[in-house]
Write a protein that holds these residues in place. Structure first.
Motif, mmCIF file in Angstrom:
data_model
loop_
_atom_site.group_PDB
_atom_site.id
_atom_site.type_symbol
_atom_site.label_atom_id
_atom_site.label_comp_id
_atom_site.label_asym_id
_atom_site.label_seq_id
_atom_site.Cartn_x
_atom_site.Cartn_y
_atom_site.Cartn_z
ATOM 1 N N ASP A 1 15.383 -21.446 -31.659
ATOM 2 C CA ASP A 1 16.663 -20.958 -31.861
ATOM 3 C C ASP A 1 17.182 -20.971 -33.506
ATOM 4 O OD1 ASP A 1 19.407 -21.012 -32.049
ATOM 5 O OD2 ASP A 1 19.692 -22.616 -30.218
ATOM 6 N N ILE A 2 17.448 -19.756 -33.804
ATOM 7 C CA ILE A 2 17.583 -19.796 -35.441
ATOM 8 C C ILE A 2 18.863 -20.512 -35.704
ATOM 9 C CG2 ILE A 2 19.236 -17.600 -35.191
ATOM 10 C CD1 ILE A 2 17.698 -16.570 -37.622
ATOM 11 N N LYS A 3 19.880 -20.600 -34.947
ATOM 12 C CA LYS A 3 21.150 -21.495 -35.175
ATOM 13 C C LYS A 3 20.791 -22.767 -35.472
ATOM 14 C CE LYS A 3 25.735 -22.859 -33.991
ATOM 15 N NZ LYS A 3 25.645 -24.157 -34.216
ATOM 16 N N LYS A 4 19.792 -23.407 -34.627
ATOM 17 C CA LYS A 4 19.405 -24.809 -34.558
ATOM 18 C C LYS A 4 18.572 -25.037 -35.819
ATOM 19 C CE LYS A 4 18.167 -28.040 -30.992
ATOM 20 N NZ LYS A 4 16.923 -28.523 -30.931
ATOM 21 N N PHE A 5 17.889 -23.940 -35.975
ATOM 22 C CA PHE A 5 17.184 -24.191 -37.300
ATOM 23 C C PHE A 5 18.051 -24.400 -38.606
ATOM 24 C CE2 PHE A 5 15.046 -22.144 -41.141
ATOM 25 C CZ PHE A 5 14.048 -23.130 -41.231
ATOM 26 N N ARG A 6 19.127 -23.471 -38.556
ATOM 27 C CA ARG A 6 19.877 -23.520 -39.719
ATOM 28 C C ARG A 6 20.569 -24.829 -39.971
ATOM 29 N NH1 ARG A 6 21.319 -17.685 -38.995
ATOM 30 N NH2 ARG A 6 20.428 -16.512 -40.889
ATOM 31 N N ASP A 7 21.083 -25.384 -38.637
ATOM 32 C CA ASP A 7 21.775 -26.801 -38.679
ATOM 33 C C ASP A 7 20.957 -27.860 -39.127
ATOM 34 O OD1 ASP A 7 24.003 -25.513 -37.614
ATOM 35 O OD2 ASP A 7 23.789 -26.168 -35.646
ATOM 36 N N GLU A 8 19.759 -27.826 -38.567
ATOM 37 C CA GLU A 8 18.656 -28.832 -39.076
ATOM 38 C C GLU A 8 18.201 -28.701 -40.448
ATOM 39 O OE1 GLU A 8 15.349 -29.536 -36.207
ATOM 40 O OE2 GLU A 8 16.632 -29.074 -34.709
ATOM 41 N N LEU A 9 18.034 -27.532 -40.836
ATOM 42 C CA LEU A 9 17.567 -27.403 -42.188
ATOM 43 C C LEU A 9 18.912 -27.817 -43.117
ATOM 44 C CD1 LEU A 9 15.721 -25.744 -44.118
ATOM 45 C CD2 LEU A 9 17.296 -23.779 -44.142
#
Ligand code: RI2
Length: 301
Positions: A40-48
């Motif tokens: 999930d790209i959104k989740k990746f961005r949030d975690e990043l």
């Protein structure tokens, strides 16, 4: 190393030095992107984003860390899918590490030209930028000598004297309080820095401003070696640089001094009036040109 392990090592100062913590953060963000298993790209961005914030929180004074994270996180907008975005983060992190290492070489090359044969230098703490410059001058055949402060409370000066002696540079260790006494023998002060503010003040290891004051009194020039990613965009917007305070047990064991208040600020600000030049990888500048450097670099977070 992963994000948390890196963050803890930086907090404990097992990894230290403004440039080194920035490169360690870059490495950790790269590993985070490489090891990310979700889809999930959104989740990746949030975690990043969280990962970046965790790294920045470890040491508040060195803007090198914040700038490195900011530059690398710009990669999150380069790409349309998760794979591309992950690759962009890896590329940005690798680019930062290369840029940082290259900057050190260029600073040494430029800064060493300002060191003359037979100069007596004084340095403080343990700055890779200052030490590379001193070693380059020595390797160029200049017969220099160095006084290095102990740099209480953590005594990073011990690392400095060992590094310099290993390279064959005649080096004398002094306690921090011997600086004014020794200054009459010194031709040039060479230090690194953690942050350069928009007014040209530099924030470096506690004691640097006292050294600069003594140098000013004795008309000894002060040369600061600093990569441009140590310039603070935030100060342009009026923010003050937070001075890190560390555990008082770094000074003395609190249990041996019951009832005594102990204060352990680990950085201080040296005003531009006490600095002759800042050597960056872009060239030698007056501290008063800090504004131009900050404007020219896109370091906004
Ligand atoms: P380089 C260090 O901070 C010292 O203040 C040193 O002058 C500065 O970082 C710059 O070091 P600390 O981590 O980036 O010892 O030039 O608190 O290596």
């Amino acid at each position: 190393m992963d994000i948390e392990e890196t963050a803890q090592k930086i907090e404990l100062m097992e990894v230290r030095g403004a440039a080194k913590i920035a490169r360690a953060a870059a490495e950790a963000l790269k590993n985070f992107a490489l090891g990310y298993e979700g889809n999930d790209i959104k989740k990746f961005r949030d975690e990043l984003k969280q990962a970046g914030e965790r790294l920045i929180s470890t040491r508040p004074t060195a803007v090198s860390l914040r700038n490195a994270v900011t530059m690398i996180l710009k990669g999150e907008n380069k790409g349309d899918n998760l794979e591309q975005v992950k690759n962009s983060i890896v590329t940005e992190a690798e680019n930062f590490i290369i840029r940082s290492e290259k900057a050190l070489e260029v600073i040494a090359e430029i800064g060493s030209k300002r060191i003359k044969n037979k100069d007596v230098l004084l340095t403080h703490c343990n700055s890779s930028a200052a030490i590379s410059t001193i070693i380059k001058a020595h390797k160029d055949g200049k017969k220099i000598q160095v006084y290095a402060t102990e740099s209480r409370p953590k005594r990073q000066g011990y690392i400095t004297v060992r590094q310099l002696v290993k390279e064959g540079v005649p080096t004398t260790l002094i306690v921090d309080s011997a600086v004014r006494y020794v200054m009459q023998r010194v031709d040039l002060v060479v230090v690194g820095c953690d942050t350069v503010a928009s007014n040209g003040a530099i924030i470096n290891k506690i004691g640097t401003s006292q050294i600069a004051l003594c140098a000013h009194e004795a008309r000894v020039p002060v040369m600061v070696c600093a990569e441009t990613y140590k310039f603070s965009h935030e100060t342009l917007a009026g923010e003050l640089v937070e001075i890190e305070e560390r555990d008082v047990n770094e000074v003395v064991k609190q249990e041996d001094f019951l009832g005594v208040r102990i204060f352990n600020p680990v950085f201080d600000a040296t005003p531009p009036e006490y600095i002759d030049v800042i050597v960056t990888e872009k060239g030698v500048i007056s501290p008063h040109a800090a504004y131009e450097i900050i404007k020219a670099l896109d370091l906004k977070s």
